[in-house]
Design an enzyme around this catalytic site. Sequence first.
Site, PDB file in Angstrom:
ATOM      1  N   LYS A 111      64.437 108.241  80.511  1.00  0.00           N
ATOM      2  CA  LYS A 111      65.842 108.216  80.086  1.00  0.00           C
ATOM      3  C   LYS A 111      65.875 108.150  78.565  1.00  0.00           C
ATOM      4  O   LYS A 111      65.136 107.366  77.963  1.00  0.00           O
ATOM      5  CB  LYS A 111      66.588 107.021  80.690  1.00  0.00           C
ATOM      6  CG  LYS A 111      68.034 106.901  80.172  1.00  0.00           C
ATOM      7  CD  LYS A 111      68.843 105.882  80.945  1.00  0.00           C
ATOM      8  CE  LYS A 111      68.617 104.458  80.533  1.00  0.00           C
ATOM      9  NZ  LYS A 111      68.870 104.169  79.100  1.00  0.00           N
ATOM     10  N   GLU A 180      77.717 104.622  79.476  1.00  0.00           N
ATOM     11  CA  GLU A 180      77.836 103.168  79.323  1.00  0.00           C
ATOM     12  C   GLU A 180      79.096 102.799  78.534  1.00  0.00           C
ATOM     13  O   GLU A 180      79.320 103.316  77.424  1.00  0.00           O
ATOM     14  CB  GLU A 180      76.580 102.630  78.609  1.00  0.00           C
ATOM     15  CG  GLU A 180      76.618 101.118  78.403  1.00  0.00           C
ATOM     16  CD  GLU A 180      75.254 100.518  78.059  1.00  0.00           C
ATOM     17  OE1 GLU A 180      74.229 101.230  78.124  1.00  0.00           O
ATOM     18  OE2 GLU A 180      75.233  99.318  77.742  1.00  0.00           O
TER      19      GLU A 180
END
Length: 262
Positions: A111, A180
């Site tokens: 990631k 996020e």
Amino acid sequence: MKTVPDFKARKGGERISVSTAYSCWEARFLAASPVDCVLVGDSVASVVDGEPATFSATPEIIARHTAAVARGLAGSKLLVADFPFLAARRGIPAAVDCAALLLRAGAQAVKIEGCDGHADVLRHLVGSGIPVMGHLGLTPQSVHALGGNKVQGRADAAAASILRQARELEAAGCFGVVLECVPFTLAAAVTSALGIPVIGIGAGPLTDGQVLVFHDYLGLNPGFQPRFVRRFADAGESVARGLAAYDAAVKNGTFPSANESY
Ligand code: KIV
């Protein structure tokens, strides 16, 4: 869920649950659970080492925790490992070295935070057969540039930039994107614009899945209670009770008993 194709196939289907893990024992709990996917996050720096941010995580540190988690999972879940601070910003050879370290430690994918300025690195990794998950919105490795851990994408221009970068991540070949701390309306727009799963954290209910930090949602980090974390267990209280009981039993002489002695 064991593979990257399994993950991609869940777009628009059953929602995907993702948890962080940093050690073999957390991974064993996750292996025995229905949780779909495990992330060795660079949040290890704050959650495990008590650092205020994630900067101290290095490729070697993430690789060491990835190896421990891989041992605990024993192939039972898709395992993703984080590219730590600046690992995607030193050019393609350094990124390839970092990815090699993490995949050799047992990760199946990496990631990487952000997109602008290193889309070439993402494309190269994907083209080299390394599955890459993107990460947009609040990207903790840029905490100082963002002025703190704040909700991102509230203004129209910021929202448009996140949506544009999400599309670029998909075009670069990413198999999923973590989003996020953004307004849920933006998360919904990104989720419907992409053909790959969008995993939210602090991004509302309209994504393809959710990720949370193991210690946060199990109550092992009692001082940390942002709005987006729901506590699904009170493991911290159980640990505190166990510590007090152990101490008392040692001090009052009831531990060890005859049965616990040789
Ligand atoms: O480092 C991490 O744990 C993460 C997740 C919380 C998305 O990036």
